[in-house]
Motif scaffolding. Structure first.
Motif, short mmCIF file in Angstrom:
data_model
loop_
_atom_site.label_atom_id
_atom_site.label_comp_id
_atom_site.label_asym_id
_atom_site.label_seq_id
_atom_site.Cartn_x
_atom_site.Cartn_y
_atom_site.Cartn_z
N ALA A 1 -1.56 6.13 -17.15
CA ALA A 1 -1.36 4.69 -17.33
C ALA A 1 -2.70 3.97 -17.23
CB ALA A 1 -0.39 4.15 -16.29
N ARG A 2 -3.71 4.54 -17.86
CA ARG A 2 -5.06 3.99 -17.79
C ARG A 2 -5.13 2.58 -18.37
NH1 ARG A 2 -9.11 8.01 -20.42
NH2 ARG A 2 -8.04 7.22 -22.27
N ASP A 3 -4.39 2.34 -19.44
CA ASP A 3 -4.37 1.00 -20.04
C ASP A 3 -3.78 -0.03 -19.08
OD1 ASP A 3 -5.50 2.01 -22.32
OD2 ASP A 3 -3.61 2.20 -23.41
N LYS A 4 -2.85 0.43 -18.24
CA LYS A 4 -2.26 -0.45 -17.23
C LYS A 4 -3.32 -0.85 -16.20
CE LYS A 4 1.74 -0.82 -17.07
NZ LYS A 4 2.70 -1.73 -17.74
N ALA A 5 -4.16 0.11 -15.83
CA ALA A 5 -5.25 -0.18 -14.90
C ALA A 5 -6.19 -1.22 -15.50
CB ALA A 5 -6.01 1.10 -14.56
N LEU A 6 -6.51 -1.06 -16.78
CA LEU A 6 -7.40 -2.00 -17.45
C LEU A 6 -6.76 -3.38 -17.55
CD1 LEU A 6 -10.04 -2.59 -18.91
CD2 LEU A 6 -9.01 -1.69 -21.01
N SER B 1 0.83 -1.21 0.00
CA SER B 1 0.00 0.00 0.00
C SER B 1 0.86 1.26 0.00
CB SER B 1 -0.92 -0.01 1.22
OG SER B 1 -1.68 1.17 1.29
N GLN B 2 1.90 1.27 0.80
CA GLN B 2 2.80 2.42 0.86
C GLN B 2 3.50 2.64 -0.47
OE1 GLN B 2 5.12 1.04 4.20
NE2 GLN B 2 4.05 2.38 5.66
N PHE B 3 3.87 1.55 -1.14
CA PHE B 3 4.53 1.68 -2.44
C PHE B 3 3.58 2.32 -3.45
CE2 PHE B 3 6.45 0.65 -6.42
CZ PHE B 3 7.81 0.53 -6.16
N TYR C 1 4.53 -4.67 -10.94
CA TYR C 1 5.35 -5.85 -10.65
C TYR C 1 5.14 -6.32 -9.21
CZ TYR C 1 9.55 -8.47 -9.35
OH TYR C 1 10.42 -9.42 -8.85
N TYR C 2 5.12 -5.38 -8.26
CA TYR C 2 4.99 -5.77 -6.86
C TYR C 2 3.56 -6.19 -6.50
CZ TYR C 2 9.78 -4.43 -6.10
OH TYR C 2 11.15 -4.38 -6.17
N LEU C 3 2.58 -5.67 -7.22
CA LEU C 3 1.21 -6.18 -7.05
C LEU C 3 1.14 -7.64 -7.50
CD1 LEU C 3 -0.89 -3.13 -8.33
CD2 LEU C 3 -0.94 -4.07 -6.01
N TYR C 4 1.81 -7.94 -8.61
CA TYR C 4 1.85 -9.31 -9.11
C TYR C 4 2.55 -10.22 -8.11
CZ TYR C 4 2.88 -13.28 -12.16
OH TYR C 4 2.96 -14.54 -12.70
N SER D 1 4.98 8.46 -8.08
CA SER D 1 5.07 9.87 -8.49
C SER D 1 5.32 10.04 -9.99
CB SER D 1 6.20 10.57 -7.71
OG SER D 1 7.45 9.93 -7.95
N CYS D 2 5.37 8.94 -10.75
CA CYS D 2 5.58 9.04 -12.20
C CYS D 2 5.14 7.73 -12.86
CB CYS D 2 7.05 9.34 -12.53
SG CYS D 2 8.18 8.03 -12.02
N GLN D 3 5.08 7.74 -14.19
CA GLN D 3 4.59 6.57 -14.91
C GLN D 3 5.53 5.37 -14.77
OE1 GLN D 3 3.37 7.47 -18.88
NE2 GLN D 3 2.61 5.43 -19.30
N GLU D 4 6.83 5.64 -14.69
CA GLU D 4 7.79 4.54 -14.52
C GLU D 4 7.54 3.79 -13.22
OE1 GLU D 4 8.53 7.59 -15.39
OE2 GLU D 4 9.17 7.27 -17.49
N GLU D 5 7.16 4.51 -12.18
CA GLU D 5 6.89 3.87 -10.89
C GLU D 5 5.58 3.10 -10.91
OE1 GLU D 5 9.40 7.17 -8.30
OE2 GLU D 5 7.21 7.17 -8.23
N VAL D 6 4.68 3.47 -11.83
CA VAL D 6 3.46 2.67 -12.02
C VAL D 6 3.84 1.27 -12.49
CG1 VAL D 6 1.36 2.42 -13.39
CG2 VAL D 6 1.97 4.66 -12.47
#
Length: 416
Positions: free
Chosen positions: A121-126, A73-75, A90-93, A80-85
């Motif tokens: 990163a809306r496509d990433k959410a989908l 959750s903290q991560f 990866y860590y959600l997986y 703060s940017c698309q790269e961190e998304v």
């Protein structure tokens, strides 16, 4: 930056004095208050170093030790940017495939979707939503609404429809706002006349049917009719098992007969309910396609070898249902004519009816959603603080136990 992004999104929600089909996509969007991030951003911050969090999680995973849901959750909260998304994905997986996978917090799912929207990163959410088993992303209705609305603002009806499909699969049409947004989305996507595969027809049909059952009006009945029609088409082509496999659908044959039942209920209803004109056009197209397919199948049946016939062996009950096609065709066409005679066919198309419903209902159903969201934020914050306190206590306890072990070891060495 966040404020400027919000202002750009808000400009899409244009208010008009009266209905006009040319601005329907904008007019029925959720209000700016619904998608406003002020409440969410006002939460108490918990700044973290993402590199340090990532290093700690990697070390724990390498040692086959559990990572806490609070760390994930903290991560996500500190993106703060698309790269961190991408890193968070990866860590959600990784978390989903760990022993703690059941403890991913609801607010983490909500935060993940918001961060994807915030950083383009809306496509990433989908993607994570469509692969929810791999990522553990099961949003609530409010979060679903935000994602659907985001795609609708850009008139990306295909992606918005994909989100509605996920709502259907989770059987999450609980809020009326979600029902209305979903019906508008499905109607708009269908109006684009997409070329659908069998699996896409099944998903669209199931979404229309299940969502349509939630609304007892012309839009809901038209959706139910179209849903049964699309599912009936799949049933006729591929058999009943291709319809309900992996879908929260009624496990019984006869979706074409249920489409007919919807038409009969509209004809018999004393209320001012109608089917849209274009839904009958979809009916004619579907019946024509099924008749053509049936004829082609009959012509080629004599040329098939016995080995091919065995491979294409059809369930007897499926075959019996297919043999009813001509009967369904005559009944459906007759009922369509009866509805027109009774004035039960609306000259407006399905998209226009759904747009009107959205204009009528969304302003009144948004307020309860926002009140519920505020209450939820308070509960989430209380739970988050409780987790932080518990983790701090566990860390102190572990540190104390470590010091005691070291002290005992030192004492033994002195005695020796």
């Amino acid at each position: 930056m966040a404020a400027s992004v919000l202002r750009r999104c808000m400009t899409a929600a244009v208010k008009v004095k009266r209905f006009s089909p040319s601005v329907s996509a904008r007019r029925c969007l959720l209000s700016s208050a619904y998608s406003d991030t002020t409440l969410w951003e006002a939460r108490e911050k918990d700044p973290q170093n993402l590199a340090l969090l990532a290093s700690n999680m990697d070390r724990l995973y390498d040692r086959n030790l559990p990572v806490s849901s609070l760390t994930v959750s903290q991560f996500v909260d500190n993106i703060s940017c698309q790269e961190e998304v991408d890193q968070a994905e990866y860590y959600l997986y990784k978390f989903r495939h760990s022993p703690n996978c059941w403890y991913l917090r609801d607010w983490t799912v909500h935060s993940w979707i918001r961060q994807c929207l915030k950083y383009g990163a809306r496509d990433k959410a989908l993607h994570t939503l469509q692969n929810k088993v791999q990522y553990g992303i099961f949003p609530d209705n409010f979060t679903f609404n935000l994602l659907i609305d985001s795609f609708l603002k850009d008139k990306d009806y295909k992606s918005a429809s994909s989100v509605v499909e996920e709502v259907m699969l989770q059987e999450a049409f609980d809020l009326e706002s979600t029902q209305v947004l979903s019906l508008y989305t499905l109607a708009s996507y269908l109006a684009s006349r997409p070329q659908l595969t069998v699996s896409q027809e099944r998903a669209l049909g199931a979404s229309l049917l299940i969502c349509g059952l939630k609304q007892d009006n012309s839009v809901g009945l038209t959706a139910s009719f179209l849903g049964n029609l699309l599912l009936g088409k799949v049933e006729m082509q591929e058999g009943i098992h291709a319809v309900f496999k992996g879908m929260p659908l009624f496990w019984e044959r006869g979706y074409m007969s249920r489409a007919l039942a919807v038409m009969e209920s509209v004809a018999a209803s004393p209320a001012d309910v109608k089917l849209s004109k274009d839904s009958l056009v979809y009916l004619e197209d579907a019946l024509h396609e099924l008749s053509s397919t049936s004829s082609d199948s009959s012509d080629s049946s004599g040329e098939e070898s016995s080995e091919e016939e065995e491979r294409k062996e059809v369930d007897e009950e499926d075959q019996a249902e297919r043999e009813k096609l001509s009967e369904y065709e005559s009944k459906l066409k007759a009922m369509g004519s009866q509805l027109e005679t009774q004035g039960k066919v609306d000259t407006a198309d399905f998209q226009t009816l759904a747009t009107g419903l959205a204009q009528q209902l969304l302003p009144s159903v948004e307020r309860p959603d926002l009140d519920q969201y505020q209450t939820l934020l308070v509960a989430w914050e209380a739970e988050r603080k409780q987790l932080i306190q518990r983790e701090q206590e566990n860390r102190k306890k572990a540190q104390k136990e470590k010091e005691e072990r070291l002290a005992a070891k030192a004492a033994l060495q002195q005695q020796a």
